[in-house]
Design a protein around this motif. Structure first.
Motif, short mmCIF file in Angstrom:
data_model
loop_
_atom_site.label_atom_id
_atom_site.label_comp_id
_atom_site.label_asym_id
_atom_site.label_seq_id
_atom_site.Cartn_x
_atom_site.Cartn_y
_atom_site.Cartn_z
N ASP A 1 35.17 27.21 31.25
CA ASP A 1 35.35 28.52 31.87
C ASP A 1 36.35 29.28 31.00
N GLN B 1 39.72 33.39 31.16
CA GLN B 1 41.08 33.85 30.84
C GLN B 1 41.41 33.73 29.36
N LYS C 1 37.76 41.16 31.03
CA LYS C 1 39.18 40.76 31.02
C LYS C 1 39.68 40.89 29.58
C1 PLP Z 1 39.54 31.34 35.49
C2 PLP Z 1 38.54 32.31 36.03
N1 PLP Z 1 37.25 31.95 36.13
C3 PLP Z 1 36.31 32.80 36.59
C4 PLP Z 1 36.62 34.07 37.00
C5 PLP Z 1 35.54 34.98 37.50
O1 PLP Z 1 35.26 35.97 36.56
P1 PLP Z 1 34.26 37.20 36.89
O2 PLP Z 1 35.03 38.09 37.81
O3 PLP Z 1 34.00 37.83 35.57
O4 PLP Z 1 33.04 36.66 37.51
C6 PLP Z 1 37.94 34.50 36.93
C7 PLP Z 1 38.32 35.87 37.37
O5 PLP Z 1 39.34 36.11 37.91
C8 PLP Z 1 38.93 33.60 36.43
O6 PLP Z 1 40.21 33.97 36.33
#
Ligand code: PLP
Length: 387
Positions: A175, A178, A201
């Protein structure tokens, strides 16, 4: 009052220079439906999307055909979990996961009977060592590792390439929500099977954009979460086998993707390493400054470990939501309070259920921004102590 946006962990603002213009230009000039027709607007839309695909692939080290666009990290993490895990399978993960990993896994635990094994590391930061992951993966005979590349609560960066190396040939899906755009990363040499990230982000693109990078053989195996029109192989009622079409059903977010392409080009020119150095320097200074304030505590901070531009803190006697609201109202400082969609991380850190305040920095953040935050927290903490 000067407005200071420090919620880049949620979504970046401002976006990279040129992004808003690229979105508007796509909607004004190129907004046909890509791949759905041979007329000039359909062709212009396809070109904008394929240009963006090339730029994002170059930035992250992906192969353009295996660089997929979607609405965000959440969508791609759901696709990976649901597409790869079936009855009897075991998946290994960490204590610092976001709900966009944990909720799909909990759903699959109930719906398909998968087993979730969490690495309970000896490390206080919650970041496991590669050897710890390897021993858990082999003891559990895991099919897949799904793990964050950096905690969205503490900012600690995981040694994800070393973890991929340690558990090979078990695939690792990371994932990268960040880390993309803010931590130097090359998918091609990472050893990862998959890397999902947000476009909005650290990549500094529009909301509603996200990216999935795939490596073979997983790229050939992954089944889509949603099925529908692709503009290709329309004679068939089955999804096309070839990527990117197999995983990109439905009309894409052309305007958002065009903006993301411009953001990727800006990041290539600016350099992710220099952004990482800038954010690391500022966040370390902020951690030190906050830690020196009586009653303020920085959680999960490990100076010996690489960090993103995020950290988490609390102030004794202060409700996190109340302090965040005060910072916004009285000092124009915007940041997020609470659990940040990662309840297990707070259980690990001992900050559940009230959570933490989470400032998040960007390439545009300055020393004056973090000093304004620290001075405001100092004032709030002093008032709290005197009441
Ligand atoms: C570590 C992490 N994974 C996944 C997500 C989800 O991302 P998205 O809002 O682009 O779906 C976030 C968003 O805050 C995140 O911080």
């Amino acid at each position: 009052m000067r407005r200071i946006y420090l919620d880049h962990g949620a979504t970046s603002f401002p976006k990279a220079p040129g992004v808003a213009d690229a979105v508007a230009s796509f909607l004004r000039n190129d907004a046909g439906n890509p791949g759905r027709g041979g007329h000039r607007l359909a062709v212009a839309a396809s070109r904008a999307i394929e240009d963006a695909r090339e730029s994002v692939a170059e930035l992250l080290g992906g192969h353009p055909e295996r660089t997929l666009f979607g609405p965000g990290s959440t969508f791609w993490l759901n696709t990976l979990c649901a597409g790869l895990l079936g009855p009897g399978d075991t998946v290994v993960t960490s204590v610092l996961e976001h709900n966009s990993v944990m909720r799909p896994l909990r759903y699959l635990e109930a719906a398909r009977g998968i087993t979730i094994v969490t690495v309970r590391t000896a490390n206080a930061s919650g970041v496991p060592d590669p050897a710890e992951v390897r021993s858990v993966v082999s003891a559990a005979r895991a099919k897949l590792v799904v793990m964050t590349h950096a905690s969205n609560v503490t900012g600690a960066v995981f040694p994800i390439e070393d973890i991929a190396d340690a558990v090979a040939p078990v695939p690792v899906a990371a994932d990268g929500a960040q880390t993309a755009g803010s931590v130097p990363f090359d998918f091609a040499s990472s050893g990862l099977a998959a890397y999902a990230c947000s476009g909005h982000k650290g990549l500094l693109g529009p909301t509603g954009t996200g990216v999935l990078l795939l490596a073979p053989p997983l790229a050939d195996e992954l089944q889509p979460l949603v099925r529908g029109g692709t503009g290709s192989r329309s004679e068939s009622e089955e999804m096309p086998v070839l990527l990117p079409d197999r995983l990109e059903a439905g009309t894409p977010n052309g305007a958002g993707i065009a903006g993301l392409g411009v953001a990727a080009r800006w990041l290539l020119a600016r350099g992710v390493s220099s952004i990482h150095q800038h954010e690391s320097r500022l966040v370390a200074a902020l951690a030190e400054r906050l830690s020196s304030i009586p009653g303020a505590h920085v959680h999960g901070w490990d100076p010996g470990r690489p960090h993103t531009g995020i950290l988490s803190f609390t102030v004794d006697g202060a409700d996190t939501g109340e302090l965040a609201a005060w910072l916004d109202r009285e000092r124009g400082i915007m940041l997020r309070a609470g659990l940040h969609c990662a309840p297990a991380a707070h259980r690990w850190l001992g900050t559940f259920p009230s959570g933490t305040l989470r400032p998040g920095l960007s390439p545009f953040s300055t020393g004056a921004d973090i000093e304004a935050l620290a001075a405001a927290v100092e004032e709030f903490a002093a008032r709290r102590r005197s009441t």
